[in-house]
Design an enzyme around this catalytic site. Structure first.
Site, PDB file in Angstrom:
ATOM      1  N   ASP A  43      68.168  38.431  26.117  1.00  0.00           N
ATOM      2  CA  ASP A  43      67.283  39.569  25.859  1.00  0.00           C
ATOM      3  C   ASP A  43      65.860  39.315  26.361  1.00  0.00           C
ATOM      4  OD1 ASP A  43      66.428  37.687  24.062  1.00  0.00           O
ATOM      5  OD2 ASP A  43      66.401  39.028  22.318  1.00  0.00           O
ATOM      6  N   GLY A  44      65.641  38.194  27.025  1.00  0.00           N
ATOM      7  CA  GLY A  44      64.328  37.908  27.598  1.00  0.00           C
ATOM      8  C   GLY A  44      63.458  36.976  26.785  1.00  0.00           C
ATOM      9  N   GLU A  45      63.877  36.622  25.560  1.00  0.00           N
ATOM     10  CA  GLU A  45      63.088  35.678  24.765  1.00  0.00           C
ATOM     11  C   GLU A  45      62.979  34.337  25.484  1.00  0.00           C
ATOM     12  OE1 GLU A  45      64.349  35.022  20.780  1.00  0.00           O
ATOM     13  OE2 GLU A  45      64.346  37.163  20.254  1.00  0.00           O
ATOM     14  N   GLN A 103      39.507  42.992  31.992  1.00  0.00           N
ATOM     15  CA  GLN A 103      39.312  43.823  30.798  1.00  0.00           C
ATOM     16  C   GLN A 103      38.394  43.073  29.827  1.00  0.00           C
ATOM     17  OE1 GLN A 103      42.904  45.869  29.347  1.00  0.00           O
ATOM     18  NE2 GLN A 103      44.008  44.972  31.073  1.00  0.00           N
ATOM     19  N   LYS A 200      28.984  49.602  46.366  1.00  0.00           N
ATOM     20  CA  LYS A 200      30.323  50.181  46.226  1.00  0.00           C
ATOM     21  C   LYS A 200      30.385  51.080  44.993  1.00  0.00           C
ATOM     22  CE  LYS A 200      33.525  47.785  44.242  1.00  0.00           C
ATOM     23  NZ  LYS A 200      34.488  46.710  43.925  1.00  0.00           N
ATOM     24  N   ASP A 226      34.869  37.011  47.177  1.00  0.00           N
ATOM     25  CA  ASP A 226      35.140  37.661  45.892  1.00  0.00           C
ATOM     26  C   ASP A 226      35.883  36.669  45.017  1.00  0.00           C
ATOM     27  OD1 ASP A 226      35.055  39.669  44.011  1.00  0.00           O
ATOM     28  OD2 ASP A 226      36.013  41.163  45.295  1.00  0.00           O
ATOM     29  N   ALA A 232      43.602  44.722  47.548  1.00  0.00           N
ATOM     30  CA  ALA A 232      42.876  44.513  48.813  1.00  0.00           C
ATOM     31  C   ALA A 232      42.164  45.765  49.319  1.00  0.00           C
ATOM     32  CB  ALA A 232      43.796  43.957  49.904  1.00  0.00           C
ATOM     33  N   THR A 234      39.257  47.015  48.192  1.00  0.00           N
ATOM     34  CA  THR A 234      37.825  46.711  48.297  1.00  0.00           C
ATOM     35  C   THR A 234      37.530  45.890  49.541  1.00  0.00           C
ATOM     36  OG1 THR A 234      37.454  46.809  45.900  1.00  0.00           O
ATOM     37  CG2 THR A 234      35.921  45.477  47.186  1.00  0.00           C
TER      38      THR A 234
END
Length: 322
Positions: A43-45, A103, A200, A226, A232, A234
């Site tokens: 199940d991905g665990e 973020q 920008k 950067d 890509a 920017t």
């Protein structure tokens, strides 16, 4: 650099994000990578088993939280917990590329600050130190309640350009936006070159528009820098704008080659001559094109680990061309 750390106390483990880089780090630190297995249930665990004792040891775990970001993050958190429960003396996480770093603030109402959330998760899981390279925003260091060693990739990237004769007054180091000026200035100091800034505007995430170029690039060779290149857009727009303003050759560089979505096609079709990146993120075969030059941060991170183990300052590495 020569010498080894105390092999009786130091251990380095690699999870699944970037094993080739982990091997370089371990070689520089003078130890073998520790043995472990990482498996998944149907199940991905994620299930991790550390296959040798870590009791009383200073353990370093190498894991970039790159694509697939959430899988690699969960691997790291589970590994930290496993080490803590196995009585490791210290659990030091080496995250060459720290995902979710974009973020880092509330740009709009009701947005999360996810990089702070991830920092909390790593700290609460039991990490005692973070070693990382070129965070998207330097203030993310303050999101952690544990010591953070924040290294820079610019000196290593500068080595390539110096070797190619790209330095001095005939070269202009270009920041693709206002936020990267400090990074561009650092590279410009090493190359002994002037800087320029691209004004920008970003109407929405992943979309950028070049508005103006601050500085003289006419008849100059330009080096864009950067912290990361994702889709890509920017860097492609910036390179094309520099070409329109009369730049004779355009090189680009970044520490973290995320290179998702249309990135490879945009780089191939851009005015960029060469793109210099580090191996903070593992490059798949399809990304190893002639335009991309990869330099390693393995020696830099390995030297940092040795200094931490020997209680020596890490700050000399901030400007050292390892």
């Amino acid at each position: 650099m020569t010498g080894t750390c105390n092999e009786n106390n130091l251990m380095i483990f690699s999870l699944n994000s970037n094993n080739p880089l982990a091997e370089k780090i371990a070689k520089e630190a003078g130890v073998e990578l520790g043995k472990l297995s990482v498996n998944q249930f149907s199940d991905g665990e994620i299930q991790i088993n550390i296959e040798e004792t870590v009791r009383g040891r200073d353990v370093y775990v190498v894991q970039s939280t790159s694509n697939p970001v959430n899988d690699h993050l969960m691997e790291l958190l589970i590994m930290i917990d496993a080490l803590k429960r196995a009585s490791a003396k210290t659990v030091n996480v080496v995250i060459p590329y720290f995902g979710y770093a974009r973020q880092d603030r509330k740009a709009r109402a009701r947005e999360p600050i996810t990089s702070k959330l991830v920092a909390n998760m790593i700290s609460i899981a039991g990490a005692t130190r973070l070693l990382t390279v070129d965070l998207h925003a330097a203030q993310i260091q303050g999101f952690f309640d544990i010591p953070v060693d924040h290294l820079m990739g610019a000196p290593l990237i500068a080595n390539y350009f110096i070797d190619q004769g790209l330095h001095g007054e005939d070269v202009v180091v270009v920041s693709p936006d206002h936020g990267g000026v400090t990074r561009a200035r650092k590279l410009a100091e090493i190359l002994k070159s002037p800087i320029a800034i691209i004004d920008k505007r970003r109407p929405k995430a992943g979309v950028s528009e070049v508005m103006n170029i601050i500085g003289n690039v006419q008849g100059k060779k330009c080096v864009l820098i950067d912290d990361m290149i994702d889709t890509a857009g920017t860097i492609q727009n910036a390179a094309n704008a520099l070409q329109e303003k009369g730049a004779t050759a355009i090189y680009a560089s970044c520490t973290h080659p995320v290179l998702s979505g249309p990135a490879m096609e945009r780089i191939e079709n851009s005015a960029i001559t060469k793109l210099v990146v580090t191996d903070s993120i593992y490059l798949p075969d399809e990304a190893k094109i002639d335009k991309i030059i990869e330099v390693s941060i393995g020696a830099l991170l390995g030297e940092a680990i040795k200094r931490i183990q020997e209680n020596k300052p890490v700050s000399p590495l901030f400007s050292k061309n390892v």
